[in-house]
Design a protein around this motif. Sequence first.
Motif, PDB file in Angstrom:
ATOM      1  N   THR A 198     -18.032 -15.255 151.466  1.00  0.00           N
ATOM      2  CA  THR A 198     -16.886 -14.954 150.599  1.00  0.00           C
ATOM      3  C   THR A 198     -17.117 -13.676 149.802  1.00  0.00           C
ATOM      4  O   THR A 198     -18.246 -13.257 149.607  1.00  0.00           O
ATOM      5  CB  THR A 198     -16.623 -16.106 149.611  1.00  0.00           C
ATOM      6  N   ASP A 199     -16.023 -13.113 149.316  1.00  0.00           N
ATOM      7  CA  ASP A 199     -16.134 -11.925 148.476  1.00  0.00           C
ATOM      8  C   ASP A 199     -16.770 -12.265 147.139  1.00  0.00           C
ATOM      9  O   ASP A 199     -17.591 -11.527 146.613  1.00  0.00           O
ATOM     10  CB  ASP A 199     -14.752 -11.278 148.267  1.00  0.00           C
ATOM     11  N   CYS A 200     -16.382 -13.397 146.577  1.00  0.00           N
ATOM     12  CA  CYS A 200     -16.832 -13.775 145.247  1.00  0.00           C
ATOM     13  C   CYS A 200     -16.620 -15.279 145.081  1.00  0.00           C
ATOM     14  O   CYS A 200     -15.833 -15.874 145.813  1.00  0.00           O
ATOM     15  CB  CYS A 200     -16.047 -13.006 144.185  1.00  0.00           C
ATOM     16  N   GLN A 243     -15.782 -16.981 142.055  1.00  0.00           N
ATOM     17  CA  GLN A 243     -15.277 -17.418 140.748  1.00  0.00           C
ATOM     18  C   GLN A 243     -13.763 -17.300 140.565  1.00  0.00           C
ATOM     19  O   GLN A 243     -13.123 -18.239 140.126  1.00  0.00           O
ATOM     20  CB  GLN A 243     -16.025 -16.694 139.622  1.00  0.00           C
ATOM     21  N   ARG A 244     -13.165 -16.136 140.896  1.00  0.00           N
ATOM     22  CA  ARG A 244     -11.757 -15.936 140.546  1.00  0.00           C
ATOM     23  C   ARG A 244     -10.848 -16.629 141.570  1.00  0.00           C
ATOM     24  O   ARG A 244     -11.327 -17.309 142.482  1.00  0.00           O
ATOM     25  CB  ARG A 244     -11.448 -14.447 140.425  1.00  0.00           C
ATOM     26  N   ASP A 245      -9.553 -16.400 141.429  1.00  0.00           N
ATOM     27  CA  ASP A 245      -8.592 -17.094 142.301  1.00  0.00           C
ATOM     28  C   ASP A 245      -8.548 -16.450 143.677  1.00  0.00           C
ATOM     29  O   ASP A 245      -7.493 -16.101 144.169  1.00  0.00           O
ATOM     30  CB  ASP A 245      -7.202 -17.097 141.642  1.00  0.00           C
ATOM     31  N   GLU A 246      -9.692 -16.276 144.287  1.00  0.00           N
ATOM     32  CA  GLU A 246      -9.766 -15.606 145.585  1.00  0.00           C
ATOM     33  C   GLU A 246     -10.792 -16.338 146.451  1.00  0.00           C
ATOM     34  O   GLU A 246     -10.431 -17.154 147.281  1.00  0.00           O
ATOM     35  CB  GLU A 246     -10.143 -14.134 145.371  1.00  0.00           C
ATOM     36  N   ARG A 247     -12.079 -16.031 146.302  1.00  0.00           N
ATOM     37  CA  ARG A 247     -13.155 -16.763 146.982  1.00  0.00           C
ATOM     38  C   ARG A 247     -12.882 -16.906 148.473  1.00  0.00           C
ATOM     39  O   ARG A 247     -12.997 -17.998 149.043  1.00  0.00           O
ATOM     40  CB  ARG A 247     -13.333 -18.164 146.379  1.00  0.00           C
ATOM     41  N   GLY A 258     -14.259  -7.578 155.609  1.00  0.00           N
ATOM     42  CA  GLY A 258     -14.904  -6.298 155.297  1.00  0.00           C
ATOM     43  C   GLY A 258     -16.191  -6.508 154.523  1.00  0.00           C
ATOM     44  O   GLY A 258     -17.217  -5.869 154.799  1.00  0.00           O
ATOM     45  N   ASP A 259     -16.165  -7.404 153.573  1.00  0.00           N
ATOM     46  CA  ASP A 259     -17.347  -7.661 152.755  1.00  0.00           C
ATOM     47  C   ASP A 259     -18.487  -8.180 153.628  1.00  0.00           C
ATOM     48  O   ASP A 259     -19.641  -7.758 153.494  1.00  0.00           O
ATOM     49  CB  ASP A 259     -17.027  -8.679 151.644  1.00  0.00           C
ATOM     50  N   ALA A 260     -18.150  -9.086 154.539  1.00  0.00           N
ATOM     51  CA  ALA A 260     -19.179  -9.658 155.421  1.00  0.00           C
ATOM     52  C   ALA A 260     -19.736  -8.577 156.345  1.00  0.00           C
ATOM     53  O   ALA A 260     -20.946  -8.512 156.589  1.00  0.00           O
ATOM     54  CB  ALA A 260     -18.593 -10.803 156.236  1.00  0.00           C
ATOM     55  N   ALA A 265     -12.370  -1.406 159.415  1.00  0.00           N
ATOM     56  CA  ALA A 265     -13.595  -1.743 158.682  1.00  0.00           C
ATOM     57  C   ALA A 265     -13.604  -3.205 158.233  1.00  0.00           C
ATOM     58  O   ALA A 265     -14.657  -3.770 157.979  1.00  0.00           O
ATOM     59  CB  ALA A 265     -13.856  -0.816 157.500  1.00  0.00           C
ATOM     60  N   TRP A 266     -12.448  -3.808 158.130  1.00  0.00           N
ATOM     61  CA  TRP A 266     -12.390  -5.255 157.853  1.00  0.00           C
ATOM     62  C   TRP A 266     -12.348  -5.986 159.212  1.00  0.00           C
ATOM     63  O   TRP A 266     -13.246  -6.752 159.536  1.00  0.00           O
ATOM     64  CB  TRP A 266     -11.183  -5.567 156.963  1.00  0.00           C
ATOM     65  N   GLY A 267     -11.328  -5.665 160.016  1.00  0.00           N
ATOM     66  CA  GLY A 267     -11.229  -6.285 161.343  1.00  0.00           C
ATOM     67  C   GLY A 267     -12.435  -5.992 162.219  1.00  0.00           C
ATOM     68  O   GLY A 267     -12.814  -6.806 163.069  1.00  0.00           O
ATOM     69  N   ASN A 279     -20.041 -11.198 140.768  1.00  0.00           N
ATOM     70  CA  ASN A 279     -20.854 -11.732 141.867  1.00  0.00           C
ATOM     71  C   ASN A 279     -20.187 -11.389 143.199  1.00  0.00           C
ATOM     72  O   ASN A 279     -19.560 -12.232 143.834  1.00  0.00           O
ATOM     73  CB  ASN A 279     -21.042 -13.249 141.718  1.00  0.00           C
ATOM     74  N   HIS A 280     -20.365 -10.143 143.593  1.00  0.00           N
ATOM     75  CA  HIS A 280     -19.720  -9.600 144.788  1.00  0.00           C
ATOM     76  C   HIS A 280     -20.841  -8.990 145.626  1.00  0.00           C
ATOM     77  O   HIS A 280     -21.353  -7.931 145.282  1.00  0.00           O
ATOM     78  CB  HIS A 280     -18.755  -8.497 144.334  1.00  0.00           C
ATOM     79  N   TYR A 281     -21.221  -9.609 146.705  1.00  0.00           N
ATOM     80  CA  TYR A 281     -22.475  -9.165 147.342  1.00  0.00           C
ATOM     81  C   TYR A 281     -22.416  -7.809 148.032  1.00  0.00           C
ATOM     82  O   TYR A 281     -23.441  -7.227 148.356  1.00  0.00           O
ATOM     83  CB  TYR A 281     -23.008 -10.206 148.310  1.00  0.00           C
TER      84      TYR A 281
HETATM   85  C1  BGC Z   1     -11.765  -8.568 147.485  1.00  0.00           C
HETATM   86  C2  BGC Z   1     -12.604  -7.572 148.212  1.00  0.00           C
HETATM   87  C3  BGC Z   1     -11.887  -7.372 149.509  1.00  0.00           C
HETATM   88  C4  BGC Z   1     -10.644  -6.644 149.133  1.00  0.00           C
HETATM   89  C5  BGC Z   1      -9.843  -6.072 150.232  1.00  0.00           C
HETATM   90  C6  BGC Z   1     -10.482  -7.879 147.138  1.00  0.00           C
HETATM   91  O1  BGC Z   1      -9.637  -8.580 146.359  1.00  0.00           O
HETATM   92  O2  BGC Z   1     -12.394  -9.154 146.421  1.00  0.00           O
HETATM   93  O3  BGC Z   1     -13.926  -7.711 148.169  1.00  0.00           O
HETATM   94  O4  BGC Z   1     -12.595  -6.840 150.544  1.00  0.00           O
HETATM   95  O5  BGC Z   1      -9.844  -7.391 148.278  1.00  0.00           O
HETATM   96  O6  BGC Z   1      -9.635  -4.823 149.913  1.00  0.00           O
END
Ligand code: BGC
Length: 717
Positions: free
Chosen positions: A335-337, A339-343, A348-350, A400-402, A622-624
């Motif tokens: 996951t990106d993070c 804590q917030r309403d996202e997780r 892309g982060d991975a 870069a995400w896909g 906490n965004h790795y």
């Molecule tokens: C996330 C990022 C993610 C991005 C896409 C954000 O809200 O937390 O880490 O890759 O959206 O641009």
Amino acid sequence: MNDFAEWICTSEDTGAVCPVFRRIWSVRKKVTGAELILTALGTYEARLNGKRISDYVLAPGWTAYEKRLQYQKYDITALLSSENDLRVTVGKGWFRSPMPGVMTEDKKRRMNRPQGIWGRIRLTYADGSEEVISTDASWEWGESEVRFSEIYDGETVDADYVTEGWKNAGILEWPQNILIPQEGEQIRETERVAAKNMIITPAGETLIDFGQEITGYVEFTVDAHAGDRIRLLHGEVLDKNGNFYNENYRSAKAEVNYICREGKQTWHPSLTFFGFRYVKIDQFPQKADLEQFTAIVVCSDIRRTGYLRCSDTAVNQLFSNIFWGQKGNFLDVPTDCPQRDERLGWTGDAQVFVKSAAYNYDVEKFFIKWFHDISAEQREDGGIPVVIPNYLPEEAPSAAWGDAAVICPWQVYLTYGNRQVLRDQYPCMKRWVDYITSSTKKPYLWTGGKHFGDWLGLDAPAGSYKGSSRDDFIASAYYAYSTELLIKTAKILGEDASEYERLYRRIVDAFRKEYPEYLTQTEHVLAVQFRLAEDLQKTADDLAELIRKDGCRIRTGFTGTPYILHVLSDYGHEDLAYTLFLRREYPSWLFPVDHGATTVWEHWDGISENGEFWSPAMNSFNHYAYGAVADWVYEKAAGIRLLEESPAFEKVLIKPVPDRRLEWLEASIDTRNGHIHSKWIYSGEDVRYEIEVEMPAVIEINGRRTEVRPGKYTFWG
Ligand code: BGC
């Protein structure tokens, strides 16, 4: 009773309240074995005769639920007695929790899906006979003591609540062909973190500081009267006045509400989780004491394989932050993070972090499950959704995400050597490259479309999250890179790659024509890293020059940052790579460390010099993603590399690059082919290299290569 289990559900809408399902049965003969398979639409916790049946938490984990839903298998023999009572409580979990701020109202309504379970108990008797108890209308349900449980908003429990008025379960029409056996790592409570400090803030709030940002929940022990209330709120950092702050959780309430029963009790949530370092004790029946609170880390059960250490305490803290960042975001899905309403499983982060992740921990199994979800969620046209599982279907696929669909399996193959990963993912990888080919506006480049670009690049125009590197440039560069990896994959699998080889040559030609010059740090980085520039050395030199002219400031975002130090090190600018790595002022990896970070921040200046926060709209602590610098430390600073892309470290190159600004640095990785350890230490004018390998290796010190057998070696240079 029959062998065929049906999906069962509550026969009435329970609103926010979590249902509990039960099955009661007697055992009259001697049992030699009892097995339960179980899954749910939502997170579940199962107890047999009052005892948890397993240490698996947040089961059944998170997958592309419409297509793949894991069931778990448990040996329950030891918990069996003559009269048995199996209870399964179901929280909304990832299956039903609306994302408060992110989803449209209509989508939130659609998240209000049925809450059901599916399972089967198989009893084997000493006389050789078997009995099967499957979920059907003879199971019962009632309201549980969990009055509310959602991923983002938290959990409410009334410990005194006694389930009454059991009713027969309804039969739920829900597909069974989506059921798969547990594929990923189990999710467990992996560590306990003691409370470090009790803080009374200037605003008069009582906080517990665990000294470390973690993902999981808080356990507390309290001696209370029935009806006493406890309310805990979670936060990652304090504001500049030292007060509680969690505005950056956005609309996620992330709170725990607990109504006590009489007497001494110990409790923690069990159907949800939080990302936090601080807990605000908003309501508590007595003066709270530090010893009453413990933080429990919840994570996929991944084994630590990598270690990084050096002579500088701030850098060691950065290493610690990177490992904690991974633990905090490898909860079944990368996951990106937390804590917030996202997780969410942001691809892309991975993609950015996968190499570091695969050196730090054994994540082969963890990623294989996620890859299968990528394949499952791939669109008809081959596009890869920006998050997997796909909770944002309206978003267009982004470069870069896909590309995670290609880059991540390739990296997992390289690190662990499992060809099956490539075999399984090949069709998906291919369809992604074909998708780009068919959706671009200009052949052999990827132009048009909607992209995240160099997300969070510091050269962003005012008001934008995207750095100023050109979207089409980044998209085309990744198009080339994914095609290159696809060709390598095809060759390993013995597939015909000729069509893609032709495509690759054309992409490179088109790229060179279209982009004769590079405008930003990230554009230089990608042109070199993906070997697109005609003169790689010159482009790397230009990059170094650009950075120096800019006062050694890093400007790159998500796409440039993971590679910038590699590019500098690979083309003779090791010194500058270390300058960026060891830089303390903003922007740098160590700026957050100097400002108290215990995990990696989303923004280098999540908290700025004057104590102000970045906008709460996008400020995770906490965004790795930027923790990806770890792979430069393993590969370049400590010098542990694959020789000629030989998978699983079968052949190793150890080529450390020391720097005087550190006295010593060491890294080790437990690979599929044995342990590797590399350390360098300054000793007067000289450098001592201590290297240990459990496989044949090539050691390169000061340009001189030595072939060695498994063993321990010391070199001077
Ligand atoms: C996330 C990022 C993610 C991005 C896409 C954000 O809200 O937390 O880490 O890759 O959206 O641009």
